[in-house]
Write an enzyme that holds these catalytic residues in place. Structure first.
Site, short mmCIF file in Angstrom:
data_model
loop_
_atom_site.label_atom_id
_atom_site.label_comp_id
_atom_site.label_asym_id
_atom_site.label_seq_id
_atom_site.Cartn_x
_atom_site.Cartn_y
_atom_site.Cartn_z
N ARG A 66 44.13 50.42 50.37
CA ARG A 66 43.18 51.25 51.54
C ARG A 66 41.52 51.44 51.13
O ARG A 66 42.37 51.28 49.80
CB ARG A 66 44.38 51.74 52.61
N GLU A 94 45.30 51.79 40.04
CA GLU A 94 45.09 53.33 39.68
C GLU A 94 46.25 52.77 38.19
O GLU A 94 46.82 52.74 38.03
CB GLU A 94 45.82 54.08 40.15
N LEU A 99 53.19 60.14 30.02
CA LEU A 99 51.57 60.37 28.63
C LEU A 99 50.95 61.26 28.80
O LEU A 99 50.60 62.08 29.98
CB LEU A 99 50.98 58.44 29.17
N ASN A 121 46.64 50.96 45.69
CA ASN A 121 46.66 51.81 47.16
C ASN A 121 45.80 50.85 47.90
O ASN A 121 45.04 50.25 47.65
CB ASN A 121 45.18 53.14 47.16
N GLY A 176 50.98 60.96 47.25
CA GLY A 176 50.30 61.84 47.64
C GLY A 176 50.56 63.46 46.27
O GLY A 176 50.94 64.11 46.47
P1 ADP Z 1 50.92 58.70 44.23
O1 ADP Z 1 51.08 57.55 44.68
O2 ADP Z 1 52.08 60.29 44.07
O3 ADP Z 1 49.49 59.71 43.97
P2 ADP Z 1 50.95 58.13 40.88
O4 ADP Z 1 51.86 57.30 40.78
O5 ADP Z 1 49.56 57.84 41.42
O6 ADP Z 1 51.32 59.42 42.46
O7 ADP Z 1 50.54 59.46 40.13
C1 ADP Z 1 49.86 60.39 40.19
C2 ADP Z 1 49.31 61.71 39.68
O8 ADP Z 1 50.56 61.66 39.07
C3 ADP Z 1 48.31 60.42 38.37
O9 ADP Z 1 47.13 60.37 38.70
C4 ADP Z 1 48.97 60.81 37.20
O10 ADP Z 1 47.91 62.21 37.11
C5 ADP Z 1 50.51 61.16 37.05
N1 ADP Z 1 51.45 60.49 36.91
C6 ADP Z 1 51.78 59.96 37.46
N2 ADP Z 1 52.61 58.95 36.22
C7 ADP Z 1 51.89 59.70 35.08
C8 ADP Z 1 52.67 59.16 33.37
N3 ADP Z 1 53.97 58.17 33.93
N4 ADP Z 1 52.28 59.88 32.76
C9 ADP Z 1 51.73 60.88 33.37
N5 ADP Z 1 51.18 61.21 34.42
C10 ADP Z 1 51.76 60.23 35.27
#
Ligand code: ADP
Length: 463
Positions: free
Chosen positions: A305, A289, A217, A303, A178
């Site tokens: 689901r 993702e 990134l 994810n 989240g």
């Molecule tokens: P969650 O499970 O909380 O959704 P995610 O790992 O999918 O977490 O990351 C959610 C968002 O956080 C990504 O869509 C991106 O915007 C940012 N993010 C996550 N990891 C990175 C990274 N290594 N570098 C830059 N942004 C990141």
């Protein structure tokens, strides 16, 4: 003899009644898919949702607990009891709530019911971002630079890991979700404080202090791949989506396909996701993702689901993802092969939230007037109606506005038209903000990164 759908379904996963362990628009969406497949449905609700419109269209409707989600939609025993009372043979968890809870998937199967989702062990592997990363690396899926192990306690080892990755780095909770449990570290002298804060947050919010570190990134796009797998060793990907329009790491607008990505760049990534599914014995629907920067893809999480944004893929691929998911759980063989999957035109989804368009604070109350757009290429997934009471207990999503058109520019024009035709009165919504966003030049050009929306909001506030 090739396995036919009838043959495989007869193998044992038959059910004729599905309990939908969720609420809101996704409860409506799943109910519709069940009915179209000739299945009976059981709706559940908390006390706050007693008047929910999907209650009257379900074959059974049971109130399972008080308004607090912890005592209703997250109450595993109450849900299992409701399934038994209503004679359900399967449970669809939707998204959120118990959809990625491995213990619940396990409890459902132990109760002799079908969990419409992957196995508990797939959920557990992918639910821990470190083990997910390890599994993906092993399957040849490109990941964000950084170790596939938890951060140790020793400060000097942590410093060495950060130096090897190179600043800026991001500290992430293994159990995070989240958009929470993440902290960016721009330089070395902020490292230990960031780790201490994130560890504490992770312990409190996710019940585990386990953290990992990866390269931050700086200007990526969020691009994801939808997969679907059956129980018979078949897996395929249904194209890609761009979900870069985010506020506080939460998606606001999604589109399919992601603009400006050549097929020969995305093709190997899609196939690597399919391979990963086969390697871990994945079943059901799922999303890989990725962050995409300078022409390269980096896996961030899976994810396990159905996702909020699945409709944009349905619009472009023509596949009813929810029906396919349910048929898969019934034991049917996937009725299409990769070569059949095509992506036609362009689709956008706007999440309409009950919130203040300036402050984004949730807005509860009664919807006094509702007008929804109609016309070619317009779809609205919602559970609300005029007179509906938006309760303060749950997620603020009240509707999803989805459009489809031959090109991205035409789809944008169609969304502008659809937003103009959407009226919600009595509560505040983010519709004014979405209307302004669809007038924005750089967004119309496409390929904006994950920080674009927040920067755009800052500029608007300053103006
Ligand atoms: P969650 O499970 O909380 O959704 P995610 O790992 O999918 O977490 O990351 C959610 C968002 O956080 C990504 O869509 C991106 O915007 C940012 N993010 C996550 N990891 C990175 C990274 N290594 N570098 C830059 N942004 C990141």
């Amino acid at each position: 003899m090739p396995e036919t759908s009838e043959h495989s379904a007869a193998a044992g996963h038959r059910f004729d009644t599905v309990l939908i362990a969720n609420r809101g628009e996704i409860a409506v969406r799943i109910q519709r898919a069940c009915r179209e497949l000739g299945l009976k449905t059981v709706a559940i609700c908390s006390e706050a949702d007693r008047e929910a419109p999907y209650g009257s269209t379900a074959d059974s409707f049971l109130c399972i607990g008080p308004s607090s989600a912890a005592k209703s939609y997250l109450n595993q025993d109450a849900i299992l009891l409701a399934a038994r009372l209503a004679g359900a043979g399967a449970i669809h968890p939707g998204y959120g709530f118990l959809s990625e809870n491995a213990a619940f998937a396990d409890a459902v199967e132990k109760a002799g019911l079908i969990f419409i989702g992957p196995t508990a062990s797939s959920i557990a592997i992918m639910g821990d971002k470190i083990s997910a990363k390890r599994a993906m690396m092993a399957a040849g899926v490109p990941c964000v630079p950084g170790p596939d192990t938890a951060l140790p306690d020793d400060p000097s080892t942590i410093e060495r890991i950060a130096l090897e990755i190179g600043y800026p780095v991001i500290i992430k909770a293994a159990g995070g979700g989240g958009g929470r449990g993440m902290r960016v570290v721009p330089k070395a002298d902020l490292l230990h404080e960031a780790i201490a804060l994130t560890r504490e947050e992770a312990r409190k919010a996710f019940g585990s202090p386990s953290l990992y570190m990866e390269k931050f990134l700086e200007h990526p796009r969020h691009i994801e791949i939808q997969v679907i797998c059956d129980d018979h060793g078949n897996a395929l990907w249904l194209g890609h989506r761009d979900c870069s329009m985010q506020r506080r790491h939460q998606k606001v607008v999604e589109e399919a396909p992601a603009a400006g990505i050549a097929p020969d760049i995305i093709q190997p990534v899609g196939m690597a996701c399919v391979q990963a599914c086969l390697q871990i014995g994945y079943r059901g629907v799922g999303t890989f993702e990725f962050l995409y920067e300078d022409g390269a893809f980096y896996f961030i999480e899976m994810n396990t689901r159905l996702q909020v944004e699945h409709p944009v893929t349905e619009m472009t691929s023509g596949v009813d993802i929810v029906q396919a998911q349910i048929r898969g759980a019934q034991g049917h063989v996937l009725d299409l092969i990769q070569g059949d999957v095509t992506c036609e035109g362009h689709s956008f989804e706007c999440r309409i939230n009950a919130e203040d368009p300036e402050t984004f604070l949730p807005s509860a109350g009664v919807v006094t007037h509702l007008a929804l757009p109609t016309g070619p290429g317009i779809r609205v997934d919602t559970h609300i109606h005029a007179g509906y009471k938006v309760s303060p207990y749950y997620d603020s999503l009240i509707a999803k506005l989805i459009v489809h058109a031959p090109t991205r520019a035409e789809a944008m024009a169609r969304m502008r038209e659809a937003l103009a035709g959407t009226e919600v009165e009595g509560i505040s919504t983010n519709i004014p903000f979405l209307r302004a966003l669809f007038e924005d030049g750089p967004f119309a050009q496409g390929e904006t990164d994950i920080h674009y929306l927040e920067q755009w909001l800052k500029l608007r506030r300053a103006a």
